[in-house]
Scaffold this motif. Sequence first.
Motif, mmCIF file in Angstrom:
data_model
loop_
_atom_site.group_PDB
_atom_site.id
_atom_site.type_symbol
_atom_site.label_atom_id
_atom_site.label_comp_id
_atom_site.label_asym_id
_atom_site.label_seq_id
_atom_site.Cartn_x
_atom_site.Cartn_y
_atom_site.Cartn_z
ATOM 1 N N UNK A 1 0.633 -1.284 -0.021
ATOM 2 C CA UNK A 1 0.057 0.100 -0.025
ATOM 3 C C UNK A 1 0.858 1.302 0.147
ATOM 4 N N UNK A 2 1.582 1.454 0.732
ATOM 5 C CA UNK A 2 2.858 2.031 0.462
ATOM 6 C C UNK A 2 3.672 2.427 -0.747
ATOM 7 N N UNK A 3 3.754 1.893 -1.350
ATOM 8 C CA UNK A 3 4.448 1.687 -2.784
ATOM 9 C C UNK A 3 2.868 1.804 -3.323
ATOM 10 N N UNK A 4 1.604 1.534 -3.663
ATOM 11 C CA UNK A 4 0.879 2.142 -4.003
ATOM 12 C C UNK A 4 0.581 3.669 -4.062
ATOM 13 N N UNK A 5 0.790 3.960 -2.770
ATOM 14 C CA UNK A 5 1.046 5.589 -2.624
ATOM 15 C C UNK A 5 2.446 5.851 -3.345
ATOM 16 N N UNK A 6 3.223 5.760 -3.618
ATOM 17 C CA UNK A 6 4.354 6.671 -4.129
ATOM 18 C C UNK A 6 4.092 6.568 -5.567
ATOM 19 N N UNK A 7 3.112 5.381 -6.096
ATOM 20 C CA UNK A 7 3.317 5.510 -7.564
ATOM 21 C C UNK A 7 1.443 6.429 -7.587
ATOM 22 N N UNK A 8 0.938 6.889 -6.683
ATOM 23 C CA UNK A 8 0.017 7.436 -7.110
ATOM 24 C C UNK A 8 -1.269 6.784 -6.975
ATOM 25 N N UNK A 9 -0.991 5.740 -7.267
ATOM 26 C CA UNK A 9 -2.619 4.305 -7.981
ATOM 27 C C UNK A 9 -4.067 4.613 -6.620
ATOM 28 N N UNK A 10 -2.736 4.653 -5.495
ATOM 29 C CA UNK A 10 -4.365 5.214 -4.002
ATOM 30 C C UNK A 10 -3.379 5.134 -3.065
ATOM 31 N N UNK A 11 -4.014 6.582 -2.553
ATOM 32 C CA UNK A 11 -4.248 7.717 -1.681
ATOM 33 C C UNK A 11 -4.031 7.337 -0.425
ATOM 34 N N UNK B 1 -11.364 1.843 -5.187
ATOM 35 C CA UNK B 1 -10.319 1.826 -6.190
ATOM 36 C C UNK B 1 -9.408 1.075 -5.770
ATOM 37 N N UNK B 2 -9.137 0.708 -4.928
ATOM 38 C CA UNK B 2 -8.372 -0.197 -4.293
ATOM 39 C C UNK B 2 -8.528 -1.671 -4.391
ATOM 40 N N UNK B 3 -9.797 -2.289 -4.851
ATOM 41 C CA UNK B 3 -10.472 -3.190 -5.092
ATOM 42 C C UNK B 3 -10.478 -3.767 -6.936
ATOM 43 N N UNK B 4 -10.716 -2.662 -7.105
ATOM 44 C CA UNK B 4 -10.437 -2.295 -8.745
ATOM 45 C C UNK B 4 -9.291 -2.636 -9.117
ATOM 46 N N UNK B 5 -7.983 -2.564 -8.362
ATOM 47 C CA UNK B 5 -6.629 -2.543 -8.542
ATOM 48 C C UNK B 5 -6.259 -3.907 -8.300
ATOM 49 N N UNK C 1 -3.338 0.073 -15.635
ATOM 50 C CA UNK C 1 -4.117 -0.112 -14.413
ATOM 51 C C UNK C 1 -4.311 1.510 -13.443
ATOM 52 N N UNK C 2 -3.176 2.237 -13.399
ATOM 53 C CA UNK C 2 -3.148 4.317 -13.696
ATOM 54 C C UNK C 2 -3.530 4.837 -14.282
ATOM 55 N N UNK C 3 -3.958 4.311 -15.799
ATOM 56 C CA UNK C 3 -4.494 5.130 -16.215
ATOM 57 C C UNK C 3 -5.874 5.050 -16.579
ATOM 58 N N UNK C 4 -6.412 3.956 -16.295
ATOM 59 C CA UNK C 4 -7.479 3.435 -16.568
ATOM 60 C C UNK C 4 -7.853 4.522 -15.188
ATOM 61 N N UNK C 5 -7.069 4.396 -14.022
ATOM 62 C CA UNK C 5 -7.736 4.917 -13.021
ATOM 63 C C UNK C 5 -8.279 6.197 -12.549
ATOM 64 N N UNK C 6 -7.334 6.806 -13.571
ATOM 65 C CA UNK C 6 -6.714 7.992 -13.762
ATOM 66 C C UNK C 6 -7.286 8.830 -14.120
ATOM 67 N N UNK C 7 -8.452 8.557 -15.448
ATOM 68 C CA UNK C 7 -8.501 8.783 -15.727
ATOM 69 C C UNK C 7 -10.446 8.990 -15.090
#
Length: 180
Positions: A18-28, A47-51, A64-70
């Motif tokens: 989760x910390x890594x996902x935070x650094x990638x700005x996937x889930x904050x 959002x995490x469930x989708x990830x 995944x980031x591109x899909x979710x950031x749209x």
Amino acid sequence: MQPISALARQFGLSRSTLLYYDRLDLVRPTYRTTAGYRLYSTDEKTRLKKICRYRQAGLSLAVIKRLLDDDRPSRTRITSALHKRLTELNHEIATLRRQQQVVLSLLPGQGQDRLARAMTKEKWVALLRSIGLSQAERTRWHATFEKQAPLAHQDFLESLGLPETEIRHIRARSVRLAKG
């Protein structure tokens, strides 16, 4: 609000993931306490469930980031990403099948194919004969398979370890029979 450790536990992830996902700005985290604890809202949990679901499908974190950031990901973009992944999986499976055949050919002795859960042409024909299918019925079976699911038929024939020339012959005969 849910703390990072509870969220990680709920999704079977490590805190470091989760910390890594935070650094990638996937889930904050939605909020940080004065002590610095990360807290996540229902939206972030969704959002995490989708990830996690997309990761199970084998999509990369970048995709995944591109899909979710749209803001409004179109069904077309999601479908396109999943189709691309499915194509990759089909190629990986075919590669693994070929590697399996090579490993089986290198193993000494008979009966090694039982370990590989592999079906050979000989075992398949013997199985069909044992249930009483004649050569003509087996040929019709191939024609029906080819007509209803040509790519799956190709994959099946490859899984038997047949040479490409034999696969082409079987499929061409099947197409002719299905038409006529």
